[in-house]
Scaffold this motif. Structure first.
Motif, PDB file in Angstrom:
ATOM      1  N   ASP A  65       0.843  -1.202   0.000  1.00  0.00           N
ATOM      2  CA  ASP A  65       0.000   0.000   0.000  1.00  0.00           C
ATOM      3  C   ASP A  65       0.872   1.243   0.000  1.00  0.00           C
ATOM      4  O   ASP A  65       2.081   1.187   0.232  1.00  0.00           O
ATOM      5  CB  ASP A  65      -0.907  -0.011   1.233  1.00  0.00           C
ATOM      6  CG  ASP A  65      -2.282   0.574   0.938  1.00  0.00           C
ATOM      7  OD1 ASP A  65      -2.395   1.372  -0.024  1.00  0.00           O
ATOM      8  OD2 ASP A  65      -3.224   0.238   1.663  1.00  0.00           O
ATOM      9  N   ASP A  66       0.244   2.387  -0.279  1.00  0.00           N
ATOM     10  CA  ASP A  66       0.979   3.643  -0.208  1.00  0.00           C
ATOM     11  C   ASP A  66       0.912   4.191   1.219  1.00  0.00           C
ATOM     12  O   ASP A  66       0.285   3.598   2.104  1.00  0.00           O
ATOM     13  CB  ASP A  66       0.438   4.660  -1.218  1.00  0.00           C
ATOM     14  CG  ASP A  66      -1.057   4.920  -1.053  1.00  0.00           C
ATOM     15  OD1 ASP A  66      -1.554   4.815   0.089  1.00  0.00           O
ATOM     16  OD2 ASP A  66      -1.722   5.218  -2.047  1.00  0.00           O
ATOM     17  N   PHE A  67       1.550   5.328   1.448  1.00  0.00           N
ATOM     18  CA  PHE A  67       1.619   5.863   2.811  1.00  0.00           C
ATOM     19  C   PHE A  67       0.262   6.295   3.341  1.00  0.00           C
ATOM     20  O   PHE A  67       0.064   6.467   4.541  1.00  0.00           O
ATOM     21  CB  PHE A  67       2.612   7.032   2.868  1.00  0.00           C
ATOM     22  CG  PHE A  67       2.147   8.285   2.182  1.00  0.00           C
ATOM     23  CD1 PHE A  67       1.529   9.305   2.890  1.00  0.00           C
ATOM     24  CD2 PHE A  67       2.322   8.450   0.810  1.00  0.00           C
ATOM     25  CE1 PHE A  67       1.093  10.457   2.268  1.00  0.00           C
ATOM     26  CE2 PHE A  67       1.895   9.606   0.176  1.00  0.00           C
ATOM     27  CZ  PHE A  67       1.284  10.618   0.896  1.00  0.00           C
ATOM     28  N   GLN A  68      -0.710   6.480   2.439  1.00  0.00           N
ATOM     29  CA  GLN A  68      -2.066   6.859   2.862  1.00  0.00           C
ATOM     30  C   GLN A  68      -2.971   5.649   3.043  1.00  0.00           C
ATOM     31  O   GLN A  68      -4.139   5.803   3.386  1.00  0.00           O
ATOM     32  CB  GLN A  68      -2.676   7.805   1.828  1.00  0.00           C
ATOM     33  CG  GLN A  68      -1.957   9.145   1.714  1.00  0.00           C
ATOM     34  CD  GLN A  68      -2.562  10.028   0.644  1.00  0.00           C
ATOM     35  OE1 GLN A  68      -2.985   9.551  -0.421  1.00  0.00           O
ATOM     36  NE2 GLN A  68      -2.623  11.315   0.913  1.00  0.00           N
ATOM     37  N   ASN A  69      -2.418   4.449   2.804  1.00  0.00           N
ATOM     38  CA  ASN A  69      -3.214   3.218   2.879  1.00  0.00           C
ATOM     39  C   ASN A  69      -4.456   3.287   1.993  1.00  0.00           C
ATOM     40  O   ASN A  69      -5.535   2.820   2.375  1.00  0.00           O
ATOM     41  CB  ASN A  69      -3.622   2.919   4.328  1.00  0.00           C
ATOM     42  CG  ASN A  69      -2.437   2.588   5.206  1.00  0.00           C
ATOM     43  OD1 ASN A  69      -1.492   1.934   4.771  1.00  0.00           O
ATOM     44  ND2 ASN A  69      -2.481   3.052   6.442  1.00  0.00           N
ATOM     45  N   SER A  70      -4.289   3.844   0.808  1.00  0.00           N
ATOM     46  CA  SER A  70      -5.439   4.081  -0.055  1.00  0.00           C
ATOM     47  C   SER A  70      -6.052   2.786  -0.582  1.00  0.00           C
ATOM     48  O   SER A  70      -7.274   2.705  -0.780  1.00  0.00           O
ATOM     49  CB  SER A  70      -5.038   4.975  -1.233  1.00  0.00           C
ATOM     50  OG  SER A  70      -4.010   4.385  -1.993  1.00  0.00           O
ATOM     51  N   THR A  78      -8.035   1.253   2.277  1.00  0.00           N
ATOM     52  CA  THR A  78      -9.226   2.080   2.498  1.00  0.00           C
ATOM     53  C   THR A  78     -10.290   1.778   1.455  1.00  0.00           C
ATOM     54  O   THR A  78     -11.485   1.675   1.776  1.00  0.00           O
ATOM     55  CB  THR A  78      -8.845   3.575   2.441  1.00  0.00           C
ATOM     56  OG1 THR A  78      -7.901   3.855   3.478  1.00  0.00           O
ATOM     57  CG2 THR A  78     -10.079   4.448   2.619  1.00  0.00           C
TER      58      THR A  78
END
Length: 402
Positions: free
Chosen positions: A275-280, A283
């Motif tokens: 995942d990316d740092f925003q946990n997109s 989510t």
């Protein structure tokens, strides 16, 4: 120091010593710049046709393996079947299949075995190689190697041997099958099919390496480009994008399948790419609702008729059970999953009153409720046994002229 020693030895590897003539069978070479002679030696051929010349003395035993027992030069490589291996008296093992440690920056010449003559089941030729221990830090090198009339003690020299040319067709076929798994015509790239085809292609390349060698390094480069046949992140991202585009603007008929498909490829992307740092990605998975609580073919998302976000206040037949938990939303005795649908699985409206049949308790709009038109005599919720009074092929509950 290791780099310098390796460089000196590699340079030395290519300097010629005085020619040696033999009158009796023998194996000898220079080992790390010191003269080495075997006191026992033999050749063997296994069931696959691989030739191994082995030789030993009180300090070492060497095994030189090539894929054919035929005249020619075979370059050792990082592959089983083209291997020079040394086992010392102390039990240490060195092989051309082991790679140098990162601290040894000079990429070594792996060496070769050249068969010049095969007479009366004996082999004569030359060899040289660099072999590393498992750590890649220790080196043993043999150069100026000569084997003369080494006898074949086990196996037979076959008249039909695999040649380099025999490997070309399988490589082309395997490459085409592999590339077909991610061609432009493929909507979703199947990770299992990709991996299986990739492994088959890699095996074909390794076989080509085995029988052809790899003088320019192109085969090894292609093998390495396959990245151990791990499914690429870019393909996982491509699958996710395709699924997302298919899922956009869903209908009742395709929502559940499209939602589950989109969720599957989101999870694949998360597993393969992270995942990316925003946990997109996580989510997106968490906010995706593919549920059909009452299993009536209408996803919960579409059971919120007033679109206020509250599923509990949508109860079409006012029986106290909200639609998303009620498998007969209009209470007419016909289960929602059996109400009229088009070929795409979307609810339809028999009487054209703008209310789909699964929400309409008078499906044909004739003033008589569906529940009173013998739509389901055996009361199993399936209208296959519905009464058709005028026998016109349309059951009464859908026939306004019955």
């Amino acid at each position: 120091m290791k780099k310098f020693s390796l460089l000196i030895f590699t340079i030395f590897l290519f300097y010629n010593c005085e020619d040696t003539e033999f009158n009796t069978p023998s194996v000898q070479a220079n080992k790390n710049n010191n003269f080495w002679r075997a006191n026992a030696f033999s050749a063997s051929i296994n069931e696959a046709g691989f030739l191994t010349i082995s030789a030993q003395n009180s300090t070492d035993e060497i095994f030189l393996t090539v894929p054919n027992a035929s005249i020619g030069e075979y370059v050792f490589g990082e592959i089983s079947g083209r291997d020079a291996r040394v086992v010392t008296f102390e039990g240490e093992e060195f092989s051309t299949n082991n790679r140098p440690d990162e601290s040894v920056s000079l990429y070594p010449e792996l060496g070769f075995l050249k068969i010049d003559e095969i007479v009366n089941n004996t082999f004569t030729g030359t060899f040289e190689f660099l072999a590393f221990d498992e750590s890649g830090e220790e080196i043993i090198g043999f150069n100026e190697g000569i084997f003369f009339q080494v006898p074949l003690l086990s196996g037979i020299i076959s008249a039909e041997m695999t040649t380099c040319a025999d490997t070309n067709g399988p490589v082309v076929s395997a490459r085409n099958a592999f590339q077909a798994t991610f061609s432009e015509e493929v909507q979703y790239i199947n990770s299992d099919e990709y991996t299986s085809a990739c492994q088959a292609y890699r095996a074909a390349l390794e076989n080509q390496f085995l029988y052809c060698g790899d003088e320019d390094g192109s085969i090894q480069e292609e093998i390495e480009s396959l990245n151990e046949c791990v499914f690429p992140c870019e393909f996982a991202e491509q699958n996710r994008t395709t699924a997302e585009e298919a899922f956009n603007n869903p209908t009742i008929g395709n929502y559940i399948a499209g939602c589950e498909n989109y969720k599957f490829y989101l999870e694949q992307q998360l597993e393969i790419c992270g995942d990316d740092f925003q946990n997109s990605i996580q989510t997106a998975i968490d906010t995706l609702n593919c549920a059909d609580t009452d299993n009536d073919g209408i996803a919960d998302r579409f059971e919120d008729l007033d679109e206020d976000g509250d599923l509990m206040n949508d109860d079409t037949d006012e029986d106290g059970t909200p639609n998303f938990m009620d498998n007969d939303d209009d209470g007419d005795g016909i289960l929602t999953q059996f109400e009229s649908q088009d070929e795409d699985g979307n609810p339809t409206d028999t009487d054209n009153d703008l209310t789909d049949d699964y929400l309409d308790n008078d499906d044909d709009g004739d003033g008589t409720p569906t529940a009173e038109e013998n739509a389901d005599p055996n009361m199993d919720g399936n209208p296959d046994d519905a009464v058709d009074t005028d026998e016109d092929g349309t059951p009464d509950y859908l026939d306004s002229d019955s």
